[in-house]
Design an enzyme around this catalytic site. Structure first.
Site, PDB file in Angstrom:
ATOM      1  N   VAL A  55       0.887  -1.244  -0.043  1.00  0.00           N
ATOM      2  CA  VAL A  55       0.045  -0.020   0.235  1.00  0.00           C
ATOM      3  C   VAL A  55       0.809   1.168  -0.035  1.00  0.00           C
ATOM      4  O   VAL A  55       0.318   2.503  -0.007  1.00  0.00           O
ATOM      5  CB  VAL A  55      -0.737   0.154   1.058  1.00  0.00           C
ATOM      6  CG1 VAL A  55      -1.990  -1.053   0.855  1.00  0.00           C
ATOM      7  CG2 VAL A  55      -0.116   0.027   2.501  1.00  0.00           C
ATOM      8  N   TYR A  56       2.059   1.249   0.109  1.00  0.00           N
ATOM      9  CA  TYR A  56       3.056   2.245   0.072  1.00  0.00           C
ATOM     10  C   TYR A  56       2.698   2.870  -1.440  1.00  0.00           C
ATOM     11  O   TYR A  56       3.641   2.587  -1.978  1.00  0.00           O
ATOM     12  CB  TYR A  56       4.249   2.144   0.262  1.00  0.00           C
ATOM     13  CG  TYR A  56       4.745   1.720   1.989  1.00  0.00           C
ATOM     14  CD1 TYR A  56       3.700   2.029   2.841  1.00  0.00           C
ATOM     15  CD2 TYR A  56       5.992   1.197   2.306  1.00  0.00           C
ATOM     16  CE1 TYR A  56       3.755   1.475   4.086  1.00  0.00           C
ATOM     17  CE2 TYR A  56       6.082   0.826   3.612  1.00  0.00           C
ATOM     18  CZ  TYR A  56       5.075   0.948   4.551  1.00  0.00           C
ATOM     19  OH  TYR A  56       5.283   0.780   5.941  1.00  0.00           O
ATOM     20  N   GLY A  57       2.055   4.177  -1.366  1.00  0.00           N
ATOM     21  CA  GLY A  57       1.897   4.801  -2.999  1.00  0.00           C
ATOM     22  C   GLY A  57       1.100   3.732  -3.741  1.00  0.00           C
ATOM     23  O   GLY A  57       1.474   3.607  -5.110  1.00  0.00           O
ATOM     24  N   ALA A  58       0.338   2.841  -3.160  1.00  0.00           N
ATOM     25  CA  ALA A  58      -0.494   2.014  -4.008  1.00  0.00           C
ATOM     26  C   ALA A  58       0.467   1.030  -4.900  1.00  0.00           C
ATOM     27  O   ALA A  58       0.167   0.997  -6.181  1.00  0.00           O
ATOM     28  CB  ALA A  58      -1.547   2.678  -4.994  1.00  0.00           C
ATOM     29  N   LYS A  82       4.751  -6.031   2.927  1.00  0.00           N
ATOM     30  CA  LYS A  82       3.624  -6.232   3.780  1.00  0.00           C
ATOM     31  C   LYS A  82       2.175  -6.517   3.082  1.00  0.00           C
ATOM     32  O   LYS A  82       2.227  -6.057   1.867  1.00  0.00           O
ATOM     33  CB  LYS A  82       3.410  -5.339   4.882  1.00  0.00           C
ATOM     34  CG  LYS A  82       4.676  -4.794   5.593  1.00  0.00           C
ATOM     35  CD  LYS A  82       4.386  -3.748   6.684  1.00  0.00           C
ATOM     36  CE  LYS A  82       5.723  -2.904   7.090  1.00  0.00           C
ATOM     37  NZ  LYS A  82       6.594  -2.227   5.886  1.00  0.00           N
TER      38      LYS A  82
END
Length: 326
Positions: A55-58, A82
């Site tokens: 999910v970091y920056g999609a 993750k």
């Protein structure tokens, strides 16, 4: 770069790793060029452990890492990602084998690899630690070769301790001068079970760099602006859950014993003083920060006076806000 055993995996991780949240998003704008240069600088400095998330920056963070490692010809680097936070809503019922498999396969695609080094459940609801079927699903993915190992990233010490009942290889947890509780019991239990400890948020979202001031401004897309009160996710992820003004006061008092090193180096070295910590993962938004973070591993051990002062300041100023909450 000094290295430490990463639990029972057989891996040797550099003491200072790289947290890739900032180059993904939620920390203000970082261009693709700057993000790649920052990753290269970290790896050139001896870093061999990269921590990211789907999910970091999609997915941007994972794609950046894949691209940089390809440019370097497949460097011998441990990439930990993750899964789980992509669920909408983010509830325990969503942690099905099908959903986890979908997340893992998407990360495999973005990271351009046949098997993920390490997948961590991404701060799941506490109930997940009472659902063995979730960990059985991860076991099956290991057996299928989709991932080599799995662990958890937690918000609370209680979750970390409960997670040790499962065959995880690592626990990622907030541990810094402003969040000292993990060292009371959890670290001892992790060492007994040969479970690696990944220390995240080591600089308390920048507070422990000593560079922030009462009038510091943050971009609208920086979580230090939009999550100050836990509006978007757990408040403990922003400034370690410490009120901004209280954190600034504690940093000013710490300056008396920091000596001739930077506050950031002092804060990173403080974490490395505990042998249970396998790797610390500070983030960086530019090459200079990445190089500076890596150099913290070269510092000599802190004195008893420095450690005692950090504990005293924590007990007096910080403990009431965070100790029993997380």
């Amino acid at each position: 770069m000094n290295k430490r055993s990463f639990g029972r995996t057989g891996w040797q991780a550099g003491e200072i790793g790289f947290g890739a949240w900032a180059i993904g998003g939620s920390w203000g704008n970082v261009s693709e060029q700057d993000a790649e240069a920052t990753l290269h600088a970290a790896l050139d400095s001896g870093v061999n452990f990269l921590d990211t998330a789907d999910v970091y920056g999609a997915g941007r963070s994972e794609r950046l890492i894949s691209r940089v490692l390809k440019q370097r010809g497949g460097s011998d680097v441990i990439v930990a990602t993750k899964a789980g936070r992509g669920l909408t809503p983010h509830v325990a019922e969503g942690y099905t084998a099908e959903a986890l498999t979908r997340f893992v396969e998407a990360s495999l695609d973005r990271l351009q690899t046949d098997s993920l080094d390490l997948v961590q459940l991404h701060c799941p609801p506490t109930e997940i630690y009472y659902r063995p079927e979730v960990f059985e699903a991860l076991n099956r993915m290991v057996q299928a070769g989709k991932l080599k190992h799995y662990g958890v990233s937690v918000e609370k010490v209680e979750e970390a301790i409960k997670a040790l009942e499962y065959p995880i290889v690592s626990v990622q947890i907030i541990y810094n001068i402003f969040r000292q509780r993990p060292a009371e019991l959890f670290f001892k239990l992790a060492q007994e079970r040969q479970v690696a400890v990944i220390a995240r948020v080591p600089l308390a979202s920048g507070l422990l760099t000593g560079k922030l001031r009462a009038d510091s401004q943050f971009a609208a897309d920086d979580h230090r602006a939009f999550n100050r009160n836990g509006e978007a996710f757990d408040i403990g992820e922003t400034f370690s859950g410490v009120p901004f003004d209280v954190g600034l006061q504690a940093v000013e008092e710490l300056r008396a014993v920091v000596g001739d090193v930077s506050m950031a180096h002092f804060a990173l070295r403080w974490i490395l003083m505990h042998e249970a910590v396998s790797v610390v993962i500070p983030g960086a938004r530019n090459p200079e920060q990445a190089v500076s973070n890596a150099r913290a591993a070269e510092l000599p051990v802190l004195s008893a006076e420095q450690m005692d002062t950090a504990k005293f300041i924590y007990d007096r100023l910080i403990r009431p806000y965070v100790h029993q909450r997380w």
